[in-house]
Motif scaffolding. Structure first.
Motif, PDB file in Angstrom:
ATOM      1  N   VAL A   1       0.857  -1.195   0.000  1.00 10.95           N
ATOM      2  CA  VAL A   1       0.000   0.000   0.000  1.00 10.95           C
ATOM      3  C   VAL A   1       0.886   1.235   0.000  1.00 10.95           C
ATOM      4  O   VAL A   1       0.592   2.237  -0.663  1.00 10.95           O
ATOM      5  N   ILE A   2       1.972   1.179   0.769  1.00 12.96           N
ATOM      6  CA  ILE A   2       2.921   2.288   0.838  1.00 12.96           C
ATOM      7  C   ILE A   2       4.326   1.735   0.706  1.00 12.96           C
ATOM      8  O   ILE A   2       4.557   0.525   0.828  1.00 12.96           O
TER       9      ILE A   2
ATOM     10  N   ALA B   1       2.366   7.782   3.758  1.00 23.61           N
ATOM     11  CA  ALA B   1       1.104   7.392   4.389  1.00 23.61           C
ATOM     12  C   ALA B   1       0.329   8.549   5.002  1.00 23.61           C
ATOM     13  O   ALA B   1       0.888   9.539   5.466  1.00 23.61           O
ATOM     14  N   ARG B   2      -0.989   8.320   4.972  1.00 30.40           N
ATOM     15  CA  ARG B   2      -1.934   9.077   5.791  1.00 30.40           C
ATOM     16  C   ARG B   2      -2.520   8.060   6.762  1.00 30.40           C
ATOM     17  O   ARG B   2      -2.987   7.000   6.360  1.00 30.40           O
TER      18      ARG B   2
ATOM     19  N   GLN C   1       0.431  12.641   7.054  1.00 35.20           N
ATOM     20  CA  GLN C   1      -0.833  13.199   7.548  1.00 35.20           C
ATOM     21  C   GLN C   1      -1.490  12.254   8.549  1.00 35.20           C
ATOM     22  O   GLN C   1      -1.279  11.027   8.481  1.00 35.20           O
ATOM     23  N   VAL C   2      -2.268  12.851   9.444  1.00 37.34           N
ATOM     24  CA  VAL C   2      -3.040  12.093  10.429  1.00 37.34           C
ATOM     25  C   VAL C   2      -4.436  12.687  10.488  1.00 37.34           C
ATOM     26  O   VAL C   2      -4.613  13.914  10.464  1.00 37.34           O
ATOM     27  N   SER C   3      -5.441  11.804  10.559  1.00 43.89           N
ATOM     28  CA  SER C   3      -6.815  12.268  10.783  1.00 43.89           C
ATOM     29  C   SER C   3      -7.498  11.269  11.705  1.00 43.89           C
ATOM     30  O   SER C   3      -6.973  10.186  11.992  1.00 43.89           O
TER      31      SER C   3
ATOM     32  N   VAL D   1      -4.365   2.743   7.236  1.00 43.64           N
ATOM     33  CA  VAL D   1      -3.259   3.393   6.527  1.00 43.64           C
ATOM     34  C   VAL D   1      -3.676   3.598   5.073  1.00 43.64           C
ATOM     35  O   VAL D   1      -4.077   2.650   4.392  1.00 43.64           O
ATOM     36  N   GLU D   2      -3.599   4.854   4.610  1.00 44.06           N
ATOM     37  CA  GLU D   2      -3.965   5.205   3.239  1.00 44.06           C
ATOM     38  C   GLU D   2      -2.810   5.965   2.578  1.00 44.06           C
ATOM     39  O   GLU D   2      -1.887   6.412   3.251  1.00 44.06           O
TER      40      GLU D   2
END
Length: 918
Positions: A820-821, A827-828, A858-860, A877-878
């Protein structure tokens, strides 16, 4: 555009490759040229003293890994205490006399040794010892051990020898020295008496025989004895029984055998007779005074009473030969028995042994058994494997032999009790050392201090040529002591008796004036034990009593024991305040190291291949209070630990290339992460200092590795890398991190200086601001714990944040594996927090802070269907939003919006603008 030149990339002369085997000798040369020992001592003049007294090793070969361990542990203490502000002179010593050296010399000479005079043997011993003193000194220095190597104490120095004689004189004056015929431990191979401390027990196969002694008056009655030393039967003069035990009359064929009732079944089973009956019994006291006949000599054997007779083995009737046993000798004295000891110094029967004359005692066993068989007195013959006394030096079986020897009366003037009081007053590390030492003192017999060898301090005793009376007085010792101080003890073998005695000396027994010298020498433990007088009292930089003795656990019966008894006898105090003991060094399977097993670890080989630092790190990693395990494989494992420590130092130094202490940021202005790092540093300082104070070096090793690997490399240093490399070089956030790095590298170098003595000198030269202070880190002050850096609220918050980070790192690892990464900055991270306390904590931080904590872009917060279920959060994880910054590699939707720096994120564009305007 290439932004590499705009980054603050690490730069340091501290090499990634240690090359210890090459660099360490260079450091030794530098220490030599600056006279490190005196440099350190000069900077501690006037400071409170801390004295560690070096127990002298034998100069009889190259050092081994056990000797290396001992000196390294001492070096840890000396260097730590120096940095704590103490004046810590360290005077190394060598035990130059005694059997270890003489044995090596005579073994190499072989039969030629018998043709040499004692003076010639002593000359060869001196040369041999001097050679290995020089070799060992260089080997200890190669290990990085700091000491006054140019001025060691050596026990063959005339001043030292004179001091030993002074201690002997004091003992004579106090009435503690006596000469007596006693049955003592004797090594026929080394041809000398041995003290209890020089006896080791090893498994040995011995004969096991049952013998019947005919009753002198009652025909057909026999006393049955059991022995594992048939060779002592020629010296038998008695049979001991216990006064309170019951003895049975055992009927076998037409004979009556007297055996302790409780041992009848076991004894008859071993003899191989089941066809017996018991017709009566009587108490041991009823047997007293009866007589038996010796089985093969025309001699009677008296029945005597002894409390030491037990029911543990045998028959309850104990064969007694006062010339060949300690308890037997005491019994012989009590009942006025004849003391027969028909064995010479080589373990060969004398003419007194009749048909066995000229035979080695152990070789004679078979003939004696045959003679018993022919006499009809042998009931059973077999073998037994049991623990048997062996010589500590040559490992040959030893025997008891009745000879005239010199002794220290352990109970004179309450010496034993006074010594026990001093044991209780002293500190023992580990604590069980106190009980062991008490047991040694409580149970030890009078100390046999004479040896029938050449290489040692002669006991200045004389025999009257008229009446054979032996003379040794305080005055005669003092006179000889004065000669020795000028010329050494070789004079005993060079001058006539009359020249070595006070003028006008007469024999008190017969008024004779003609004397001959005796040629016994002092037990080497008297010599080394007297070092408290010869060294601690006479070296002005030292003190008596000293603070610490530290040696192997075998010294409870050796140096600790002899030093304690002598010091208490002469000065009424122990020579030490604290005694530290370490275990034996065995191989990785717990076996004793030996050339035959091929499991010997050679410190010199390790030095040449890996470097002394690796041995030192191994020494620090082990719990020395137990027996230690060592092998080349175990040593090599420390290479990886060393690499982690060195890489951490390199990271710290590499990011301080543009920093000086004037750039420091105050604690209040630091970022919270930096304040956390300062807290962890001071927690480490407090903990490690406590471990050093308690001499728990393996705990120091563990804590430092934990700090370096877990707190630094895997966490703090990883997170701040972006800030150090990317922010403006003089920005407050970067200077904040550098302030912490500087504090860490300086404190960590100091904490490790006693252990990694070479590496920390190399580090010290590269720390900003230290070169102006001292030439060596070894005179630096110890890092001071500061409680103002301890914030319990901060600690609690960061414990939660670190735990959350573990959840995120696992999720990132899974995503990397699933493609994915690639890098974590790709990563976000979306967090679904499960813990209410953690939600409150996170609310106080910005998204940028949290993303830096995880090293993501980034973090949300929210929920997703596909998540990693962590302990504190479900983590998704995106791919990060936006474009990748060409300078810092973080992703941002704002990347490329600055016209001046089109491929950078807003943070990097700001930094680049600052760089361009300065």
């Amino acid at each position: 555009m290439d932004y590499k030149d705009t980054l603050n990339l690490p730069s340091t002369d501290f090499s990634m490759r240690a090359r210890l085997a090459e660099r360490e000798p260079e450091q030794l040369k530098q220490w030599e040229s600056m006279d490190l020992y005196r440099y350190v001592q000069a900077r501690r003049t006037g400071s409170p003293d801390f004295i560690l007294h070096d127990g002298p090793p034998y100069a009889n070969g190259n050092i081994h890994v056990g000797t290396a361990l001992n000196k390294i542990l001492k070096d840890f203490i000396v260097k730590y205490k120096t940095m704590r502000g103490y004046n810590v002179p360290f005077v190394p010593g060598w035990d130059m006399h005694g059997l270890p050296i003489e044995h090596q010399v005579t073994t190499r000479l072989g039969d030629k040794a018998k043709d040499l005079s004692q003076k010639e043997i002593r000359k060869l011993c001196r040369d041999y010892g001097s050679k290995f003193l020089s070799i060992q000194r260089e080997q200890f220095k190669r290990l990085g051990v700091r000491g006054d190597w140019d001025n060691p104490y050596v026990t063959y120095d005339p001043d030292y020898e004179a001091s030993v004689l002074g201690v002997l004189k004091s003992l004579v004056e106090k009435g503690s020295i006596f000469r007596s015929l006693k049955s003592v431990h004797w090594c026929p191979s080394c041809e000398t008496a041995l003290a209890q401390a020089e006896v080791e027990y090893e498994d040995h196969e011995s004969h096991s025989i049952y013998v019947k002694f005919p009753h002198k008056e009652i025909k057909g009655r026999y006393f049955v004895i059991w022995t594992t030393t048939p060779w002592t039967l020629p010296a038998n003069v008695a049979i001991a029984v216990h006064p309170e035990l019951e003895y049975s009359i055992v009927n076998v064929d037409k004979e009556e055998w007297v055996i302790a009732s409780e041992l009848v079944e076991k004894a008859m089973s071993e003899i191989g007779r089941s066809d017996y009956s018991v017709s009566g019994s009587l108490k041991g006291s009823d047997l007293a005074g009866q007589k038996a006949l010796h089985p093969f000599f025309d001699r009677e054997s008296l029945l005597v009473l002894a409390e030491y007779v037990t029911l543990e083995a045998g028959t309850g009737c104990v064969h007694t030969a006062p010339g060949h046993g300690e308890e037997d000798f005491i019994t012989g004295k009590k009942f006025d028995l004849q003391i027969i000891s028909p064995v010479d110094q080589s373990g060969v029967f004398t003419e007194e042994a009749g048909p066995y004359a000229g035979m080695n005692v152990f070789d004679a066993n078979e003939k004696i058994i045959d003679d018993l068989r022919r006499a009809g007195c042998l009931l059973h013959s077999g073998t037994i494997i049991h623990s048997y006394a062996h010589c500590w030096r040559c490992h040959s079986p030893i025997l008891f032999r009745a000879t005239e020897q010199w002794f220290v009366d352990i109970d004179n003037a309450g010496l034993r009790e006074r010594a026990l009081e001093e044991v209780d007053k002293s500190s023992w590390v580990p604590s069980w050392g106190q009980k062991r030492m008490r047991a040694m003192i409580e149970g030890r017999p009078d100390w046999c201090i004479s040896r029938q060898r050449s290489w040692g301090v002669p006991i200045p005793a004389f025999r009257c040529n008229s009446c054979n009376e032996v003379l040794m007085t305080s005055e005669s010792i003092e006179f000889f002591q004065g000669i020795v101080k000028e010329r050494g003890t070789d004079v005993w073998y060079e001058m006539e008796a009359e020249q070595l005695m006070p003028p006008g000396t007469i024999c008190e027994n017969c008024r004779g004036t003609s004397f001959s010298k005796l040629y016994d020498i002092l037990d080497v433990w008297v010599e080394s034990g007297a070092s408290y007088d010869a060294v601690l009292k006479r070296h002005p930089e030292l003190k008596f009593p000293c603070d610490v003795y530290i040696e192997g656990s075998d010294q409870h019966r050796g140096w600790f024991n002899s030093a304690l008894l002598l010091s208490v006898a002469t000065d009424d105090t122990a020579p030490f305040r604290t005694v530290i003991t370490h275990g034996y060094v065995n191989d990785e399977r717990g076996r004793k190291m030996s050339k035959s097993l091929g499991n010997v670890v050679d410190p010199q080989e390790i030095n040449d291949k890996l470097g002394a630092e690796i041995i030192r790190l191994w020494a620090a990693s082990t719990n020395y209070q137990e027996d230690l395990r060592c092998s080349n494989k175990i040593i090599t494992q420390q290479v990886e630990n060393y690499r982690k420590i060195r890489n951490t130092f390199r990271y710290l130094l590499g990011n301080l290339y543009d920093y000086s202490p004037e750039d420091a940021v105050s604690y209040e202005e630091m970022t919270e992460l930096d304040r956390w790092a300062m807290m962890r540093l001071h927690e480490l300082i407090k903990q490690v200092t406590e471990y050093y104070e308690n001499y728990e070096f393996y705990r120091i090793h563990h804590q430092i590795l934990r700090f370096v690997i877990n707190d630094m490399s895997s966490f703090y240093l990883d997170i701040i890398k972006d800030r150090l490399y990317v922010e403006a070089h003089d920005s407050k956030v970067r200077r904040s991190a550098q302030t912490v790095l500087h504090a860490i590298v300086e404190a960590l170098a100091k904490i490790l200086a006693p252990i990694l003595t070479f590496t920390t000198e190399e580090v010290y030269k590269n720390i900003p601001g230290t070169s102006e202070r001292f030439t060596s880190i070894q005179v630096e002050d110890w890092p001071v714990f500061d409680s103002r850096f301890i914030d319990t609220g901060l600690s609690a918050r960061w414990s939660k944040l670190i735990e959350l980070r573990e959840d995120v790192l696992k999720a990132l690892e899974n995503s990397r594996n699933e493609k994915v990464i690639g890098n974590s900055l790709d990563a976000r991270v979306v967090l679904d927090i499960k813990d209410d306390e953690l939600k409150t904590i996170l609310a106080g931080y910005s998204e940028g802070f949290i993303s830096d904590l995880f090293i993501v872009s980034q973090v949300s917060f929210g929920t997703r269907e596909s998540v990693y279920e962590g302990r504190l959060a479900n983590v998704s994880v995106e791919k990060a939003d936006g474009e990748k910054c060409a300078r810092c590699w973080k992703y941002s939707p704002e990347t490329g919006k600055d016209s001046g720096y089109a491929d950078t994120c807003p943070r990097c564009a700001r930094v680049l603008t600052e760089i361009d305007t300065t």
